[in-house]
Design a protein around this motif. Structure first.
Motif, PDB file in Angstrom:
ATOM      1  N   ARG A  40       0.831  -1.200   0.000  1.00 23.68           N
ATOM      2  CA  ARG A  40       0.000   0.000   0.000  1.00 23.68           C
ATOM      3  C   ARG A  40       0.869   1.254   0.000  1.00 23.68           C
ATOM      4  O   ARG A  40       1.798   1.369   0.797  1.00 23.68           O
ATOM      5  CB  ARG A  40      -0.918   0.000   1.218  1.00 23.68           C
ATOM      6  CG  ARG A  40      -1.956   1.126   1.209  1.00 23.68           C
ATOM      7  CD  ARG A  40      -2.859   1.030   2.431  1.00 23.68           C
ATOM      8  NE  ARG A  40      -3.558  -0.226   2.472  1.00 23.68           N
ATOM      9  CZ  ARG A  40      -4.826  -0.406   2.099  1.00 23.68           C
ATOM     10  NH1 ARG A  40      -5.523   0.613   1.668  1.00 23.68           N
ATOM     11  NH2 ARG A  40      -5.391  -1.573   2.189  1.00 23.68           N
ATOM     12  N   HIS A  41       0.545   2.176  -0.911  1.00 19.76           N
ATOM     13  CA  HIS A  41       1.252   3.455  -0.949  1.00 19.76           C
ATOM     14  C   HIS A  41       0.906   4.240   0.312  1.00 19.76           C
ATOM     15  O   HIS A  41      -0.196   4.116   0.858  1.00 19.76           O
ATOM     16  CB  HIS A  41       0.833   4.232  -2.203  1.00 19.76           C
ATOM     17  CG  HIS A  41       1.656   5.448  -2.449  1.00 19.76           C
ATOM     18  ND1 HIS A  41       1.281   6.702  -1.999  1.00 19.76           N
ATOM     19  CD2 HIS A  41       2.846   5.612  -3.081  1.00 19.76           C
ATOM     20  CE1 HIS A  41       2.204   7.574  -2.360  1.00 19.76           C
ATOM     21  NE2 HIS A  41       3.158   6.945  -3.017  1.00 19.76           N
ATOM     22  N   SER A  42       1.828   5.066   0.771  1.00 19.77           N
ATOM     23  CA  SER A  42       1.616   5.829   2.009  1.00 19.77           C
ATOM     24  C   SER A  42       0.398   6.746   1.928  1.00 19.77           C
ATOM     25  O   SER A  42      -0.213   7.066   2.945  1.00 19.77           O
ATOM     26  CB  SER A  42       2.869   6.644   2.349  1.00 19.77           C
ATOM     27  OG  SER A  42       3.176   7.535   1.291  1.00 19.77           O
ATOM     28  N   SER A  43       0.012   7.156   0.727  1.00 20.62           N
ATOM     29  CA  SER A  43      -1.166   8.014   0.549  1.00 20.62           C
ATOM     30  C   SER A  43      -2.470   7.220   0.630  1.00 20.62           C
ATOM     31  O   SER A  43      -3.546   7.812   0.645  1.00 20.62           O
ATOM     32  CB  SER A  43      -1.105   8.701  -0.816  1.00 20.62           C
ATOM     33  OG  SER A  43      -1.259   7.736  -1.854  1.00 20.62           O
ATOM     34  N   GLN A  44      -2.379   5.893   0.639  1.00 19.86           N
ATOM     35  CA  GLN A  44      -3.527   4.973   0.595  1.00 19.86           C
ATOM     36  C   GLN A  44      -4.207   4.967  -0.776  1.00 19.86           C
ATOM     37  O   GLN A  44      -5.246   4.343  -0.943  1.00 19.86           O
ATOM     38  CB  GLN A  44      -4.574   5.289   1.688  1.00 19.86           C
ATOM     39  CG  GLN A  44      -4.007   5.450   3.087  1.00 19.86           C
ATOM     40  CD  GLN A  44      -3.285   4.198   3.578  1.00 19.86           C
ATOM     41  OE1 GLN A  44      -3.832   3.112   3.550  1.00 19.86           O
ATOM     42  NE2 GLN A  44      -2.049   4.360   4.017  1.00 19.86           N
ATOM     43  N   ALA A  45      -3.629   5.640  -1.757  1.00 18.32           N
ATOM     44  CA  ALA A  45      -4.258   5.751  -3.080  1.00 18.32           C
ATOM     45  C   ALA A  45      -4.021   4.529  -3.962  1.00 18.32           C
ATOM     46  O   ALA A  45      -4.774   4.288  -4.895  1.00 18.32           O
ATOM     47  CB  ALA A  45      -3.752   6.999  -3.797  1.00 18.32           C
ATOM     48  N   ILE A  46      -2.967   3.763  -3.672  1.00 18.88           N
ATOM     49  CA  ILE A  46      -2.601   2.619  -4.516  1.00 18.88           C
ATOM     50  C   ILE A  46      -2.433   1.396  -3.615  1.00 18.88           C
ATOM     51  O   ILE A  46      -1.679   1.442  -2.644  1.00 18.88           O
ATOM     52  CB  ILE A  46      -1.295   2.892  -5.286  1.00 18.88           C
ATOM     53  CG1 ILE A  46      -1.409   4.210  -6.057  1.00 18.88           C
ATOM     54  CG2 ILE A  46      -0.958   1.733  -6.217  1.00 18.88           C
ATOM     55  CD1 ILE A  46      -0.086   4.761  -6.523  1.00 18.88           C
TER      56      ILE A  46
END
Length: 196
Positions: free
Chosen positions: A73-79
């Motif tokens: 999981r990307h830190s932004s939660q976007a991916i």
């Protein structure tokens, strides 16, 4: 209706899926035939799908901007990568990556979708041996496939990795390009180094 993409083709995601906000990138492939009959010992093909997030200068600025089986999981939660399939067994997508486009940080200008064969050198495997491989984009708002790109072919001989495509910002909208450029690399870290 899904578009069968050709190498180098570009499409506007806004035009093809006007209400698109959540995108799924699915990768599928068939298990390579075993050599030696019933007792063959050739290892399964483990294709790994991953995303490299690039800034407007086409650079990777942080190793956490790589979403793969070791960083789901990307830190932004976007991916979000939904997990690693080690063999290609089963029908449909073998690996999936979800992208919440409105949540992608503005510093990220491009998402590169790639695959590589895990431990390909030791296993003596290359992409030309993989059968029925594909990547597809799906609009998760309605589960409609937007585009599909077939990967199998002899043009991938002696190659173990492939840039499938890119989703990128252009004039405040997201577009997609089918890339299809193959390469030979020692793994995800080696590939990422090219964008450092």
């Amino acid at each position: 209706m899904s578009i069968n993409l050709q190498k180098g083709q570009r499409i506007s995601l806004k035009k093809e899926a006007p209400n698109l906000s959540r995108l799924m990138c699915g990768l599928g492939w068939d298990v390579a035939p075993k050599s030696g009959g019933w007792f063959g010992s050739s290892p399964d093909f483990d294709l790994d799908a991953f995303v490299i997030c690039l800034n407007e200068n086409q650079k990777l600025t942080n190793k956490s901007d790589i979403v793969y089986f070791g960083n789901l999981r990307h830190s932004s939660q976007a991916i979000t990568h939904l997990g690693d399939n080690l063999t290609g067994d089963g029908k449909g997508d073998d690996e999936q990556i979800i992208v919440d486009l409105p949540q992608v940080p503005t510093k990220i200008n491009k998402l590169l979708f790639l695959i590589n064969i895990y431990d390909s050198k030791n296993r003596k495997q290359e992409l030309s041996q993989v059968k029925n491989a594909f990547v597809r984009l799906v609009d998760l708002n309605n589960n409609q496939e937007i585009a599909r790109y077939k990967l199998s072919g002899s043009q991938y001989q002696n190659k173990n990795g492939l840039i499938l495509g890119e989703v990128y910002r252009h004039d405040a909208e997201w577009k997609m390009a089918a890339i299809g450029d193959a390469f030979d690399a020692r793994g995800i870290a080696d590939i990422a180094q090219k964008y450092a």
